[in-house]
Design a protein around this motif. Sequence first.
Motif, PDB file in Angstrom:
ATOM      1  N   VAL A 289       0.858  -1.183   0.000  1.00  0.00           N
ATOM      2  CA  VAL A 289       0.000   0.000   0.000  1.00  0.00           C
ATOM      3  C   VAL A 289       0.898   1.238   0.000  1.00  0.00           C
ATOM      4  O   VAL A 289       1.757   1.404   0.865  1.00  0.00           O
ATOM      5  N   LEU A 290       0.688   2.115  -0.990  1.00  0.00           N
ATOM      6  CA  LEU A 290       1.604   3.224  -1.247  1.00  0.00           C
ATOM      7  C   LEU A 290       1.269   4.467  -0.423  1.00  0.00           C
ATOM      8  O   LEU A 290       0.093   4.790  -0.217  1.00  0.00           O
ATOM      9  N   GLU A 291       2.322   5.162   0.011  1.00  0.00           N
ATOM     10  CA  GLU A 291       2.153   6.464   0.652  1.00  0.00           C
ATOM     11  C   GLU A 291       2.055   7.576  -0.385  1.00  0.00           C
ATOM     12  O   GLU A 291       1.467   8.626  -0.137  1.00  0.00           O
ATOM     13  N   ARG A 292       2.636   7.350  -1.555  1.00  0.00           N
ATOM     14  CA  ARG A 292       2.657   8.348  -2.629  1.00  0.00           C
ATOM     15  C   ARG A 292       2.700   7.626  -3.968  1.00  0.00           C
ATOM     16  O   ARG A 292       3.109   6.458  -4.040  1.00  0.00           O
ATOM     17  N   PRO A 293       2.299   8.299  -5.046  1.00  0.00           N
ATOM     18  CA  PRO A 293       2.350   7.661  -6.365  1.00  0.00           C
ATOM     19  C   PRO A 293       3.792   7.356  -6.775  1.00  0.00           C
ATOM     20  O   PRO A 293       4.739   8.025  -6.337  1.00  0.00           O
ATOM     21  N   LEU A 294       3.980   6.352  -7.613  1.00  0.00           N
ATOM     22  CA  LEU A 294       5.291   6.070  -8.172  1.00  0.00           C
ATOM     23  C   LEU A 294       5.662   7.159  -9.172  1.00  0.00           C
ATOM     24  O   LEU A 294       4.796   7.838  -9.735  1.00  0.00           O
ATOM     25  N   SER A 295       6.950   7.322  -9.418  1.00  0.00           N
ATOM     26  CA  SER A 295       7.416   8.412 -10.273  1.00  0.00           C
ATOM     27  C   SER A 295       7.086   8.193 -11.738  1.00  0.00           C
ATOM     28  O   SER A 295       6.988   9.152 -12.511  1.00  0.00           O
ATOM     29  N   LYS A 296       6.879   6.944 -12.132  1.00  0.00           N
ATOM     30  CA  LYS A 296       6.575   6.634 -13.536  1.00  0.00           C
ATOM     31  C   LYS A 296       5.997   5.221 -13.599  1.00  0.00           C
ATOM     32  O   LYS A 296       6.110   4.453 -12.639  1.00  0.00           O
ATOM     33  N   PRO A 297       5.382   4.862 -14.721  1.00  0.00           N
ATOM     34  CA  PRO A 297       4.870   3.490 -14.846  1.00  0.00           C
ATOM     35  C   PRO A 297       5.993   2.494 -15.103  1.00  0.00           C
ATOM     36  O   PRO A 297       6.993   2.825 -15.756  1.00  0.00           O
ATOM     37  N   TYR A 298       5.846   1.296 -14.579  1.00  0.00           N
ATOM     38  CA  TYR A 298       6.786   0.198 -14.803  1.00  0.00           C
ATOM     39  C   TYR A 298       6.000  -1.026 -15.273  1.00  0.00           C
ATOM     40  O   TYR A 298       4.977  -1.372 -14.658  1.00  0.00           O
ATOM     41  N   PRO A 299       6.456  -1.707 -16.320  1.00  0.00           N
ATOM     42  CA  PRO A 299       5.729  -2.897 -16.775  1.00  0.00           C
ATOM     43  C   PRO A 299       5.736  -4.031 -15.762  1.00  0.00           C
ATOM     44  O   PRO A 299       4.896  -4.919 -15.818  1.00  0.00           O
ATOM     45  N   GLU A 300       6.674  -3.994 -14.813  1.00  0.00           N
ATOM     46  CA  GLU A 300       6.753  -5.053 -13.801  1.00  0.00           C
ATOM     47  C   GLU A 300       5.834  -4.818 -12.610  1.00  0.00           C
ATOM     48  O   GLU A 300       5.687  -5.694 -11.755  1.00  0.00           O
ATOM     49  N   ILE A 301       5.250  -3.609 -12.518  1.00  0.00           N
ATOM     50  CA  ILE A 301       4.479  -3.243 -11.333  1.00  0.00           C
ATOM     51  C   ILE A 301       3.080  -2.783 -11.738  1.00  0.00           C
ATOM     52  O   ILE A 301       2.923  -1.874 -12.557  1.00  0.00           O
ATOM     53  N   ASP A 302       2.081  -3.407 -11.157  1.00  0.00           N
ATOM     54  CA  ASP A 302       0.693  -3.030 -11.406  1.00  0.00           C
ATOM     55  C   ASP A 302       0.249  -2.051 -10.330  1.00  0.00           C
ATOM     56  O   ASP A 302       0.607  -2.207  -9.156  1.00  0.00           O
ATOM     57  N   ILE A 303      -0.538  -1.071 -10.706  1.00  0.00           N
ATOM     58  CA  ILE A 303      -1.141  -0.165  -9.736  1.00  0.00           C
ATOM     59  C   ILE A 303      -2.622  -0.523  -9.638  1.00  0.00           C
ATOM     60  O   ILE A 303      -3.390  -0.334 -10.586  1.00  0.00           O
ATOM     61  N   VAL A 304      -2.997  -1.059  -8.483  1.00  0.00           N
ATOM     62  CA  VAL A 304      -4.379  -1.475  -8.249  1.00  0.00           C
ATOM     63  C   VAL A 304      -4.889  -0.736  -7.020  1.00  0.00           C
ATOM     64  O   VAL A 304      -4.403   0.338  -6.694  1.00  0.00           O
ATOM     65  N   LYS A 310      -7.602   2.652  -1.771  1.00  0.00           N
ATOM     66  CA  LYS A 310      -6.255   3.209  -1.675  1.00  0.00           C
ATOM     67  C   LYS A 310      -5.332   2.567  -2.724  1.00  0.00           C
ATOM     68  O   LYS A 310      -5.470   1.382  -3.024  1.00  0.00           O
ATOM     69  N   PRO A 311      -4.378   3.345  -3.274  1.00  0.00           N
ATOM     70  CA  PRO A 311      -3.495   2.802  -4.312  1.00  0.00           C
ATOM     71  C   PRO A 311      -2.519   1.759  -3.758  1.00  0.00           C
ATOM     72  O   PRO A 311      -1.984   1.917  -2.657  1.00  0.00           O
ATOM     73  N   VAL A 312      -2.305   0.724  -4.548  1.00  0.00           N
ATOM     74  CA  VAL A 312      -1.455  -0.396  -4.156  1.00  0.00           C
ATOM     75  C   VAL A 312      -0.507  -0.724  -5.297  1.00  0.00           C
ATOM     76  O   VAL A 312      -0.917  -0.785  -6.467  1.00  0.00           O
ATOM     77  N   ALA A 313       0.767  -0.910  -4.978  1.00  0.00           N
ATOM     78  CA  ALA A 313       1.725  -1.426  -5.953  1.00  0.00           C
ATOM     79  C   ALA A 313       1.737  -2.943  -5.841  1.00  0.00           C
ATOM     80  O   ALA A 313       1.958  -3.492  -4.768  1.00  0.00           O
ATOM     81  N   MET A 314       1.490  -3.597  -6.951  1.00  0.00           N
ATOM     82  CA  MET A 314       1.384  -5.051  -6.957  1.00  0.00           C
ATOM     83  C   MET A 314       2.454  -5.637  -7.874  1.00  0.00           C
ATOM     84  O   MET A 314       2.588  -5.232  -9.024  1.00  0.00           O
ATOM     85  N   VAL A 315       3.220  -6.561  -7.331  1.00  0.00           N
ATOM     86  CA  VAL A 315       4.194  -7.310  -8.128  1.00  0.00           C
ATOM     87  C   VAL A 315       3.683  -8.737  -8.209  1.00  0.00           C
ATOM     88  O   VAL A 315       3.647  -9.451  -7.208  1.00  0.00           O
ATOM     89  N   HIS A 316       3.276  -9.126  -9.398  1.00  0.00           N
ATOM     90  CA  HIS A 316       2.591 -10.405  -9.583  1.00  0.00           C
ATOM     91  C   HIS A 316       3.416 -11.338 -10.452  1.00  0.00           C
ATOM     92  O   HIS A 316       3.785 -10.995 -11.569  1.00  0.00           O
TER      93      HIS A 316
END
Length: 533
Positions: A289-304, A310-316
Amino acid sequence: MTQQETKLAIESGKTVLGLELGSTRIKAVLIDENHDPIATGGYEWENQFVDGIWTYSLEDAWKGLQASYQDLCRAVAEKYDASLRSFSAIGFSGMMHGYLALDAQGKLLAPFRTWRNTITGQAAARLMDLFQFNIPQRWSIAHLYQAILNGESHVKDIAYLTTLAGYVHWKLTGQKVLGIGEASGVFPVDGETRDYDRDMLTKFGDLIKAEKFPWEIQEILPNVLVAGDPAGVLTEEGARLLDPSGQLQAGVPLCPPEGDAGTGMVATNSIEERTGNVSAGTSIFAMIVLERPLSKPYPEIDIVATPAGKPVAMVHSNNGTTDLNAWVDLFGEFTEVLGVAVSQSKLFEMLYQQALKAEPDAGELLAYNTISGEHITHLEEGRPLFVRKPESRFTLANFMRVHLFSALGAMRIGLDILFDEEHVQIDQILGHGGFFKTEEVGQRMMAAAMNVPVSVMETAGEGGAWGMALLAAYMIQKEGEESLEAYLNDKVFPGEGGVTVEPDPKDVAGFAEFMARYQKGLVIEKTAVEVLG
């Protein structure tokens, strides 16, 4: 609650039911007014690889749901001498995302395409470029756009596009809705509006305008709800679908359906900033669960999103313990040849514990657990491999450790981005799933891979079905504007016992050595896919 109090709660319909269609098991969990599990039911099933598609038949889904519910009914009858007829609330969950396209009559237009498929690379890449937002291959919108790019004739007839959880919920209630956590893997959501991102909907509409389909994208997607929202009631038809015996009564309220990622967050109380959980089984994924948005999109990381939005960084990682389980089955065959009777659970325990006796880096052994494709390592197909050098230390302990490490390899690549490049901070990780069933072993391996403390709660074994039951309970028991976070902290998890394992510096260093080998050796895996076609 006493045995008699529980029986009265069951017979008066004051319990809450959660069901989850997982990748290998459909599970039902019944909880009391204190959120404690009082009975469970289950049904084993497995995906099929048909015509190049990982799928499950919907007939099997209904068969499994009915069998799981009947198994629960039997457990209740045996334990409490009571019959299930009604509930305070029900919640349904399923494997996240994927593609279920239905026409106006509710007919399935194409085989259910699960999260495990890696056949939408072209669509995912184009949508990521269009939206400037990562679109994973398993997301519903990636499957839809790939079907359009493929010229599949069924697309023009789509009236409803949903996920497995959304489909079951619709058949039982008539409501075309999804919880925001699951919806965030159908189409990107806006954290402010807690709905699908309007700008991206417009961009997608413009992208496919030339196709002249008789639908707009927003018309065929489920409506988005957040935790606590009412999501319809069980209809007479729905009651018979779940319980053909006729005992289950209609009219029970249902909460928004969620995916197994969201229920895992709830079951581990990992829905606040700086918290995270890892679900480790057939697939393995980490949710931070993120405190702040990521700086850019990454193909390895999903934002759900969490079920509360609340925004979540997901590594699947598509591939988890399936290959490891196959090796354990092989050892089981060997014990049978020897004429030694060893239960499967005992076999897993003994073999997993061997990994604690291994060298920190697994003796320079190397393994890849890729049964199916893996987007993080850019593999469209998988070929399980075990590789060693002549001088590698080929012992049972090292062999087991390298396969446990391999299950975490792809996930670690994505986590390195979060921790090293985005400097995401977390206080601890909560683990759940089959990887953690053997005491200490899974936690030690995960702590080595993530270099953070890994905790497992006493209730983690109940898994996502319990998490789904908690979401249903929250809908009917929350007080006023009480948040889901406050409800879980104050009413479900106060004083929750658990076991925490701190990362061992030797294990951490050993896993780093393994990962260097793992990434360098990916060329072997890619060559195997090409050669063993």
